[in-house]
Design a protein around this motif. Structure first.
Motif, PDB file in Angstrom:
ATOM      1  N   PHE A   6       0.691  -1.293  -0.065  1.00  0.00           N
ATOM      2  CA  PHE A   6       0.083   0.001   0.003  1.00  0.00           C
ATOM      3  C   PHE A   6       0.951   1.111  -0.161  1.00  0.00           C
ATOM      4  CE2 PHE A   6      -2.017   3.340   2.535  1.00  0.00           C
ATOM      5  CZ  PHE A   6      -2.971   3.593   1.750  1.00  0.00           C
ATOM      6  N   TRP A   7       1.725   1.192   0.900  1.00  0.00           N
ATOM      7  CA  TRP A   7       2.704   2.171   1.055  1.00  0.00           C
ATOM      8  C   TRP A   7       3.727   2.512  -0.285  1.00  0.00           C
ATOM      9  CZ3 TRP A   7       1.533   6.521   3.474  1.00  0.00           C
ATOM     10  CH2 TRP A   7       0.888   6.395   4.832  1.00  0.00           C
ATOM     11  N   ARG A   9       3.060   1.614  -3.257  1.00  0.00           N
ATOM     12  CA  ARG A   9       1.823   2.070  -4.267  1.00  0.00           C
ATOM     13  C   ARG A   9       1.741   3.640  -4.076  1.00  0.00           C
ATOM     14  NH1 ARG A   9       0.513   2.459  -9.457  1.00  0.00           N
ATOM     15  NH2 ARG A   9      -1.829   2.810  -9.670  1.00  0.00           N
ATOM     16  N   THR A  10       1.323   3.975  -2.864  1.00  0.00           N
ATOM     17  CA  THR A  10       1.158   5.596  -2.434  1.00  0.00           C
ATOM     18  C   THR A  10       2.545   6.141  -3.089  1.00  0.00           C
ATOM     19  OG1 THR A  10      -0.320   4.604  -0.839  1.00  0.00           O
ATOM     20  CG2 THR A  10       0.337   6.949  -0.634  1.00  0.00           C
ATOM     21  N   PHE A  11       3.622   5.713  -2.849  1.00  0.00           N
ATOM     22  CA  PHE A  11       4.645   6.485  -3.077  1.00  0.00           C
ATOM     23  C   PHE A  11       4.863   6.719  -4.584  1.00  0.00           C
ATOM     24  CE2 PHE A  11       9.400   6.450  -3.883  1.00  0.00           C
ATOM     25  CZ  PHE A  11       9.730   7.819  -3.268  1.00  0.00           C
ATOM     26  N   GLU A  12       4.641   5.475  -5.381  1.00  0.00           N
ATOM     27  CA  GLU A  12       4.715   5.527  -6.610  1.00  0.00           C
ATOM     28  C   GLU A  12       3.665   6.499  -7.317  1.00  0.00           C
ATOM     29  OE1 GLU A  12       3.945   2.488 -10.230  1.00  0.00           O
ATOM     30  OE2 GLU A  12       3.657   1.916  -8.429  1.00  0.00           O
ATOM     31  N   VAL A  13       2.390   6.661  -6.696  1.00  0.00           N
ATOM     32  CA  VAL A  13       1.546   7.707  -7.247  1.00  0.00           C
ATOM     33  C   VAL A  13       2.014   8.998  -7.090  1.00  0.00           C
ATOM     34  CG1 VAL A  13      -1.013   8.415  -7.011  1.00  0.00           C
ATOM     35  CG2 VAL A  13      -0.468   5.864  -7.041  1.00  0.00           C
ATOM     36  N   TRP A  14       2.425   9.208  -5.832  1.00  0.00           N
ATOM     37  CA  TRP A  14       2.799  10.496  -5.513  1.00  0.00           C
ATOM     38  C   TRP A  14       4.176  10.974  -6.585  1.00  0.00           C
ATOM     39  CZ3 TRP A  14       7.690  11.900  -3.510  1.00  0.00           C
ATOM     40  CH2 TRP A  14       7.926  13.279  -3.094  1.00  0.00           C
TER      41      TRP A  14
END
Length: 83
Positions: A6-7, A9-14
């Motif tokens: 989850f983190w 993926r969140t970092f990748e999106v950011w």
């Protein structure tokens, strides 16, 4: 395990959003696109300096003056000027 993904993926999106918002990234992509287009289709004339007739010498007035002079010389019977 799911928590890490989850983190990540969140970092990748950011990171992706930040990259796409960057003007530097868009300039780089534009330059790459321009190079590819030049390789495919050649460099367009407007990017090679184009053909600016106004900036290439004295222009139409000098030509008209020279033309009148040549007509006068021909009417007088003088041979044409050879460069």
């Amino acid at each position: 395990m799911v928590f890490r993904m989850f983190w990540l993926r969140t970092f990748e999106v950011w990171l992706t959003a930040r990259l796409l918002a960057s003007p530097t990234f868009h300039r780089l992509v534009g330059r790459v696109h321009q190079k590819v287009q030049h390789l495919k289709h050649g460099v367009p004339p407007e990017e090679m300096g184009g053909t600016h007739r106004d900036n290439n010498g004295p222009g139409l007035s000098k030509f008209v003056e020279y033309f009148k002079e040549e007509i006068k010389d021909q009417l007088k019977g003088k041979p044409p000027n050879k460069f």
